[in-house]
Design an enzyme around this catalytic site. Structure first.
Site, short mmCIF file in Angstrom:
data_model
loop_
_atom_site.label_atom_id
_atom_site.label_comp_id
_atom_site.label_asym_id
_atom_site.label_seq_id
_atom_site.Cartn_x
_atom_site.Cartn_y
_atom_site.Cartn_z
N GLY A 20 0.81 -1.23 0.00
CA GLY A 20 0.00 0.00 0.00
C GLY A 20 0.84 1.27 0.00
N LYS A 29 5.45 19.29 -5.62
CA LYS A 29 5.82 19.79 -4.29
C LYS A 29 7.01 20.74 -4.38
CE LYS A 29 4.07 15.53 -2.25
NZ LYS A 29 4.45 14.16 -1.87
#
Ligand SMILES: NC(=O)c1ccc[n+]([C@@H]2O[C@H](COP(=O)([O-])OP(=O)(O)OC[C@H]3O[C@@H](n4cnc5c(N)ncnc54)[C@H](OP(=O)(O)O)[C@@H]3O)[C@@H](O)[C@H]2O)c1
Length: 438
Positions: free
Chosen positions: A189, A207
């Site tokens: 995950g 970012k």
């Protein structure tokens, strides 16, 4: 009794649900710190029926994000849906237009529309805060914008994508291939089913564009970021880096250079002893290189509901206190435009891995081509030829040769390697990794 700050939240997924929980859990503390209560009074998400494990008793449900953004019963609109397009963009614009402060964790939205939204916020005299958009729990936006108001920045760089750092860490520690580590990251995950956005460096680029704007007073421009991902990195590169005193990280780097402000995302060799090299696994880190100070590195969890909620709630608390700072540190009218600095002018050291053909004169040819471009070699390592070097010798089995250059330019390196390839003394394409000194 001071009036509470009435908060509306659009998006109750991983982050939104944890924001609701954190505000409820810290109710008293927040009221004390802000001098007034913070109340979630209205929410929305795609499905009203979805089980979320949240107590939404007494909280109004609005039919759409736009309806919530325009609702006169809220003072602060919190956008936690994601995506640079709709409905996030229109909802944030509507909230700002109706005089509400906005908090968002949406890096895609800020990287694409940050300047326009900041202008709107400024015009309305409201806040637009996005601490969680970069490095989740790491308070890097506030640090750049407010913690260093008296400083000039030379360089800001960081590990901004946990998925890539996790993959590089596993590859280095276990000698696994990129493909195997990616599969594992997906199973656990840490990587999306479609991981391209992360591993090709685009998440880091969004970012970085935000950090560069704050550090250098420029209009946020994701299109001006040079982007390379990590798929070409091999366990051999990581082993060679280790032997030479380096580690490979996917860095986002924004730096003042002779050709302007470079914004670049690429696999980077960093000295093994540097703070950034110690950052392993899914952790994020940002190093701020300001005038008169040693580089300062902030390290922490760059993802996860709880970590992200921490930054969101801190932004909401600022709004409750009445803190209003220009979203990018200076008024929008003073932000300068930024264009892409051509990488061919990039200056620095380089790691080069070649597969040299085992022919007489190969080493001399490579050395000559590098010398023609004024490239000086700091170190050179010739790898062994596999389990049985003697039997391979003289059979034209390519030999891995690893070079570390002194500072040179990208242009010089590319020209030298093109010449070496034309000379047919190497097999395949050379691997090139830029070095970032601390
Ligand atoms: N997760 C992280 O670790 C993390 C870290 C830093 C920043 N962020 C940012 O935080 C934001 C939220 O991320 P997340 O992980 O919480 O996402 P998520 O789990 O996918 O949740 C998204 C939420 O938005 C709602 N939503 C989506 N489209 C909508 C629409 N058209 N109308 C109304 N509601 C809509 C969804 O509703 P339903 O629940 O009904 O489907 C869901 O509640 C993103 O901008 C992300 O980049 C996330």
């Amino acid at each position: 009794m001071v009036a509470p700050l009435r908060v509306g939240i659009a998006g109750l997924g991983t982050v939104g649900a944890d924001v609701v929980r954190l505000i409820a859990r810290q109710e008293r503390q927040l009221a004390l710190r802000c001098g007034r209560p913070i109340r979630v009074v209205a929410v929305t998400a795609r499905s009203r029926a979805k089980k979320r494990g949240l107590d939404l008793n007494g909280i109004r449900w609005l039919p759409t994000p736009l309806a919530l953004a325009r609702d006169p019963g809220i003072d602060c609109f919190v956008e936690l849906m994601g995506g640079a397009g709709e409905p996030a963009l229109s909802a944030v614009e509507a909230a700002l237009r109706s005089g509400k402060s906005v908090v968002t964790a949406n890096k895609a939205l800020i990287a694409k529309h940050g300047t326009k939204l900041a202008m709107l916020a400024e015009k309305q005299g409201v806040a637009l805060d996005f601490e969680a958009a970069v490095g989740a729990a790491i308070p890097v936006i506030k640090t750049l914008r407010e913690g260093f108001s008296g400083n000039t920045f030379q360089r800001v760089y960081g590990i901004l994508n946990g998925t890539c750092n996790y993959i590089l860490t596993r590859m280095e520690q276990e000698g696994l291939s990129f493909a195997d580590c990616l599969k594992d990251a997906q199973r656990l995950g840490y990587a999306e089913a479609n991981p391209a956005f992360d591993i090709e460096g685009h998440d880091t680029a969004q970012k970085l564009a935000i950090l560069a704007s704050l550090a250098f007073g420029t209009k946020v421009n994701q299109g001006a970021v040079h982007v390379e991902g990590i798929a070409s990195i091999t366990p051999e590169d990581l082993k060679a880096a280790e032997d030479l005193g380096y580690r490979v990280k996917l860095l986002g780097v924004a730096v003042r250079s002779e050709s302007g402000i470079e914004q670049r995302v690429h696999p980077t060799m960093v000295p093994r002893a540097s703070s950034i090299a110690q950052v392993m696994g899914v952790t994020n880190a940002v190093t701020i290189d300001g005038d008169g100070l040693p580089p300062i590195t902030l390290v922490g969890p760059g993802a996860g509901g709880h970590a992200t909620a921490s930054a969101i709630v801190a932004d909401i608390a600022d709004i409750a206190r009445g803190v209003r700072v220009p979203p990018f540190g200076v008024p929008v009218a003073r932000l300068r435009s930024i264009t892409k600095a051509p990488m061919k002018h990039h200056g620095g050291g380089y790691y080069i891995r070649l597969l040299a053909r085992d022919l007489p004169g190969t080493a001399a040819t490579i050395a000559k081509r590098l010398a023609e471009q004024d490239i000086s070699i700091e170190s050179i390592v010739q790898r062994h030829l596999g389990p049985n070097p003697e039997s391979a010798r003289g059979k034209n089995v390519p030999v891995p040769v690893i070079l570390i250059t002194y500072a040179t330019t990208e242009d010089a390196v590319r020209r030298a390697l093109a010449a070496v390839q034309k000379d047919r003394v190497i097999s395949g394409r050379p691997q090139v990794i830029r070095i970032e000194k601390n």
